[in-house]
Design an enzyme around this catalytic site. Structure first.
Site, PDB file in Angstrom:
ATOM      1  CB  CYS A  44      -0.933  -0.036   1.208  1.00  0.00           C
ATOM      2  SG  CYS A  44      -1.924   1.436   1.390  1.00  0.00           S
ATOM      3  CG  HIS A 444     -27.188  23.808  -0.120  1.00  0.00           C
ATOM      4  ND1 HIS A 444     -27.416  23.026  -1.232  1.00  0.00           N
ATOM      5  CD2 HIS A 444     -27.197  25.110  -0.536  1.00  0.00           C
ATOM      6  CE1 HIS A 444     -27.592  23.829  -2.283  1.00  0.00           C
ATOM      7  NE2 HIS A 444     -27.462  25.092  -1.884  1.00  0.00           N
TER       8      HIS A 444
HETATM    9  P1  FAD Z   1       0.766  -5.836   1.934  1.00  0.00           P
HETATM   10  O1  FAD Z   1       0.522  -4.385   1.924  1.00  0.00           O
HETATM   11  O2  FAD Z   1       0.953  -6.525   0.633  1.00  0.00           O
HETATM   12  O3  FAD Z   1       2.060  -6.043   2.825  1.00  0.00           O
HETATM   13  C1  FAD Z   1       2.613  -7.296   3.044  1.00  0.00           C
HETATM   14  C2  FAD Z   1       4.065  -7.117   3.435  1.00  0.00           C
HETATM   15  O4  FAD Z   1       4.570  -8.370   3.866  1.00  0.00           O
HETATM   16  C3  FAD Z   1       4.982  -6.682   2.293  1.00  0.00           C
HETATM   17  O5  FAD Z   1       5.693  -5.512   2.667  1.00  0.00           O
HETATM   18  C4  FAD Z   1       5.932  -7.853   2.092  1.00  0.00           C
HETATM   19  O6  FAD Z   1       7.262  -7.429   1.781  1.00  0.00           O
HETATM   20  C5  FAD Z   1       5.915  -8.496   3.456  1.00  0.00           C
HETATM   21  N1  FAD Z   1       6.235  -9.914   3.437  1.00  0.00           N
HETATM   22  C6  FAD Z   1       5.712 -10.876   2.638  1.00  0.00           C
HETATM   23  N2  FAD Z   1       6.211 -12.081   2.972  1.00  0.00           N
HETATM   24  C7  FAD Z   1       7.057 -11.877   4.010  1.00  0.00           C
HETATM   25  C8  FAD Z   1       7.868 -12.726   4.813  1.00  0.00           C
HETATM   26  N3  FAD Z   1       7.889 -14.043   4.618  1.00  0.00           N
HETATM   27  N4  FAD Z   1       8.612 -12.165   5.790  1.00  0.00           N
HETATM   28  C9  FAD Z   1       8.599 -10.813   6.018  1.00  0.00           C
HETATM   29  N5  FAD Z   1       7.841  -9.973   5.292  1.00  0.00           N
HETATM   30  C10 FAD Z   1       7.064 -10.501   4.307  1.00  0.00           C
HETATM   31  N6  FAD Z   1      -6.160  -0.658  -1.552  1.00  0.00           N
HETATM   32  C11 FAD Z   1      -6.968   0.322  -1.095  1.00  0.00           C
HETATM   33  O7  FAD Z   1      -7.718   0.101  -0.147  1.00  0.00           O
HETATM   34  N7  FAD Z   1      -6.968   1.566  -1.657  1.00  0.00           N
HETATM   35  C12 FAD Z   1      -6.176   1.874  -2.707  1.00  0.00           C
HETATM   36  O8  FAD Z   1      -6.200   3.003  -3.191  1.00  0.00           O
HETATM   37  C13 FAD Z   1      -5.328   0.864  -3.226  1.00  0.00           C
HETATM   38  N8  FAD Z   1      -4.535   1.120  -4.266  1.00  0.00           N
HETATM   39  C14 FAD Z   1      -3.690   0.142  -4.723  1.00  0.00           C
HETATM   40  C15 FAD Z   1      -2.908   0.424  -5.837  1.00  0.00           C
HETATM   41  C16 FAD Z   1      -2.059  -0.530  -6.334  1.00  0.00           C
HETATM   42  C17 FAD Z   1      -1.192  -0.202  -7.530  1.00  0.00           C
HETATM   43  C18 FAD Z   1      -1.970  -1.796  -5.704  1.00  0.00           C
HETATM   44  C19 FAD Z   1      -1.019  -2.846  -6.204  1.00  0.00           C
HETATM   45  C20 FAD Z   1      -2.771  -2.095  -4.608  1.00  0.00           C
HETATM   46  C21 FAD Z   1      -3.650  -1.123  -4.125  1.00  0.00           C
HETATM   47  N9  FAD Z   1      -4.500  -1.378  -3.046  1.00  0.00           N
HETATM   48  C22 FAD Z   1      -5.339  -0.409  -2.595  1.00  0.00           C
HETATM   49  C23 FAD Z   1      -4.503  -2.679  -2.361  1.00  0.00           C
HETATM   50  C24 FAD Z   1      -3.680  -2.598  -1.058  1.00  0.00           C
HETATM   51  O9  FAD Z   1      -2.377  -2.176  -1.368  1.00  0.00           O
HETATM   52  C25 FAD Z   1      -3.662  -3.929  -0.346  1.00  0.00           C
HETATM   53  O10 FAD Z   1      -4.976  -4.389  -0.148  1.00  0.00           O
HETATM   54  C26 FAD Z   1      -2.974  -3.823   0.998  1.00  0.00           C
HETATM   55  O11 FAD Z   1      -1.660  -3.343   0.857  1.00  0.00           O
HETATM   56  C27 FAD Z   1      -2.960  -5.175   1.715  1.00  0.00           C
HETATM   57  O12 FAD Z   1      -2.323  -5.035   2.942  1.00  0.00           O
HETATM   58  P2  FAD Z   1      -1.584  -6.259   3.640  1.00  0.00           P
HETATM   59  O13 FAD Z   1      -1.068  -5.713   4.934  1.00  0.00           O
HETATM   60  O14 FAD Z   1      -2.451  -7.430   3.673  1.00  0.00           O
HETATM   61  O15 FAD Z   1      -0.365  -6.644   2.689  1.00  0.00           O
END
Ligand code: FAD
Ligand code: NAD
Length: 465
Positions: A44, A444
């Site tokens: 994100c 409004h």
């Molecule tokens: P993530 O944000 O994916 O974070 C997971 C983290 O875990 C990563 O940093 C990764 O490096 C780490 N990791 C993975 N495996 C391991 C491991 N084994 N050991 C240590 N670290 C690890 N959502 C919205 O709500 N609004 C938006 O405007 C929006 N825009 C987006 C735009 C784009 C281009 C993209 C690709 C996504 C967007 N999203 C948006 C979706 C949003 O980014 C995700 O839903 C959100 O980041 C999920 O959060 P998370 O904490 O589950 O995982």
């Protein structure tokens, strides 16, 4: 009782993981968060929500200056694009916010363990050659791009890219093919169209934006076409091959028919995302994935393995940052012995184009399948603020149960739909009827008055149409 290094160890520092870690620490639990990236904040903050919004916001200003929208308000300008400066402010936004999470970790005494975690047993992981133990381990490893079979993504090359590569382009493509007419394709396609690219969106289904209300999806196609995007709906990509400085994209009708080759200098592959579980060592703890490669949890975000929890994109549900964040708070509260709940029926979704597309609850199609409903619609053209601001596109739709009048879903297309949808989510969380919304005084002139008028229209009584 075993002596652990931590009460809670969170794997991944995205919006799910960092929020879970901070909340756990706030609740007095000794907490660490493992993150493999150089910076905190996950998809994100680093390559998702934040950098895409930085470019959407900046390109919207450019477009307003270039397409006559400013001239219509008496501001005559001829914009000149400094893409380097636009990209620099994107990087600044990311740096500021990822650094902010580092600050919050220090403030709340969450330890950041750098590296990738791999399970050894349910209470032990290995990170960068070190063994770390915890009473509770929260998997918040997020998701990454779903690859298109046979198509090799090369973000550094800048031709066949995923969303990360599409955020980092160093020049405006002449012609960009976007594979997938979902959220990423339309947001990032909009950025580059506004900056001057010819954008062709190839979508397998008959409409854009799967999961949204049918009327909203139809209107989206009209709006993006009007803005100059070419939409190839009901069309599949059969191959993408590098050619010279660009690539050739072969497409054909999804139901069969003649193939066509489109030459492009950039191809964005945005056909969805899949859960990150590779290399986590789930075998070591006997945790199986579902058919979609996700980790299943119970209502408390506990997995089948005692002491192991999971949240965010790695579990089922919409892949959204705010859903991950709310699950992060809930899982920490459940670990602490409190009651953490997320109402998965009321998770708003927003597409941050211009206008924005937003919705919460059931689509009209889903609601009709469940029983009798009443629907009220109000056009933004009849909303005084939208009309004054030269923002005529869009509508609000309120869907209510025919018998109880309880609101089942709200859908908005408006320049500020993402902000408007919060009141709908809150009303639904409080179990509001359409009458409750219709009799709530709205300031409004605001775009939000369209929600009140759509709620009035549920019972046939909007004022301004
Ligand atoms: P993530 O944000 O994916 O974070 C997971 C983290 O875990 C990563 O940093 C990764 O490096 C780490 N990791 C993975 N495996 C391991 C491991 N084994 N050991 C240590 N670290 C690890 N959502 C919205 O709500 N609004 C938006 O405007 C929006 N825009 C987006 C735009 C784009 C281009 C993209 C690709 C996504 C967007 N999203 C948006 C979706 C949003 O980014 C995700 O839903 C959100 O980041 C999920 O959060 P998370 O904490 O589950 O995982
Ligand atoms: P998506 O699921 O939104 O859209 C993918 C689209 O690709 C779908 O319309 C699908 O029918 C189409 N598709 C699949 N295979 C295809 C093929 N072979 N040829 C042509 N079309 C094909 O996925 P996304 O846009 O990649 O986004 C991934 C996730 O990231 C989404 O779940 C979304 O929730 C999240 N995200 C959210 C935001 C936001 O909240 N504003 C922004 C960006 C991403």
């Amino acid at each position: 009782m075993a002596d652990y290094d931590y009460d809670v160890l969170v794997i991944g520092s995205g919006p799910g993981g960092y929020v879970a870690a901070i909340r756990a620490a706030q609740l007095g639990l000794k907490t660490a968060c493992v993150e493999g990236r150089e910076t905190l904040g996950g998809t994100c903050l680093n390559v998702g929500c934040i950098p895409s919004k930085a470019l959407l916001h900046a390109s919207e200003y450019f477009d307003a200056a270039a397409n006559g929208a400013m001239a219509a308000m008496g501001i005559k300008v001829t914009p000149e694009l400094d893409l380097g400066a636009m990209q620099a402010q994107r990087l600044d936004a990311v740096k500021g916010l990822t650094g902010g999470i580092e600050f919050l970790f220090k403030k709340n005494k969450v330890e950041w363990i750098k590296g990738y975690a791999q399970f050894k047993d349910a209470h032990t992981v290995e990170v960068a050659g070190k063994t770390v133990t915890a009473k509770n381990i929260v998997i918040a490893t997020g998701s990454s791009v779903t690859p298109l079979p046979g198509v090799e993504i090369d973000n550094a090359g800048g031709v066949i890219v995923d969303s990360t590569g599409a955020l980092e382009l160093s020049s405006v493509p002449r012609k960009m093919v976007v594979i997938g007419g979902g959220v990423i394709g339309l947001e990032l396609g909009s950025v580059w169209r506004r900056l001057g690219a010819e954008v062709i969106v190839v979508e397998f289904l008959d409409q854009l934006l799967p999961g949204m209300d049918g009327d909203v999806r139809k209107e989206a196609a009209k709006i993006f076409k009007k803005q100059g995007m070419t939409l190839k709906l009901g069309t599949k990509v059969t191959s993408v091959t590098p050619s010279g400085n660009g690539a050739n994209v072969t497409v054909e009708p999804a139901k069969g028919g003649e193939a066509e080759v489109i030459e492009a200098d950039v191809v964005l592959v945005s056909i969805g995302r899949r859960a990150n579980t590779d290399g986590l060592g789930l075998d070591a703890i006997g945790l199986e994935l579902n058919q979609r490669g996700q980790i299943e949890t119970d209502h408390d975000f506990g997995t089948k393995v005692d002491g192991v929890w999971a949240i965010g994109d790695v579990i089922p549900g919409p892949m959204l940052a705010h859903k991950a964040e709310d699950e992060g708070i809930a899982v920490a509260e459940n670990i602490a012995g409190l009651t953490g709940i997320v109402n998965h029926d009321i998770i708003p979704g927003v597409v941050y184009t211009s206008p924005e597309f937003a919705g919460v609850g059931l689509t009209e199609e889903q609601a009709r399948e469940r029983g009798a409903i009443k629907v009220g619609k109000f056009p933004m053209l009849a909303n005084s603020r939208a009309k004054t601001n030269h923002e005529p596109d869009g509508f609000v739709k309120v869907i209510a149960d025919a018998e109880t009048d309880r609101v089942l879903g709200v859908w908005c297309i408006a320049t500020v739909a993402g902000t408007m949808i919060a009141q709908a989510a809150q009303a639904m969380e409080f179990g509001a009827t359409s009458e409750d919304i219709a009799y709530t005084c709205h300031a409004h002139p605001t775009h939000s008055e369209a929600i009140k008028e759509a709620a009035m229209a549920v019972r046939g009584k909007a004022i301004h149409v």
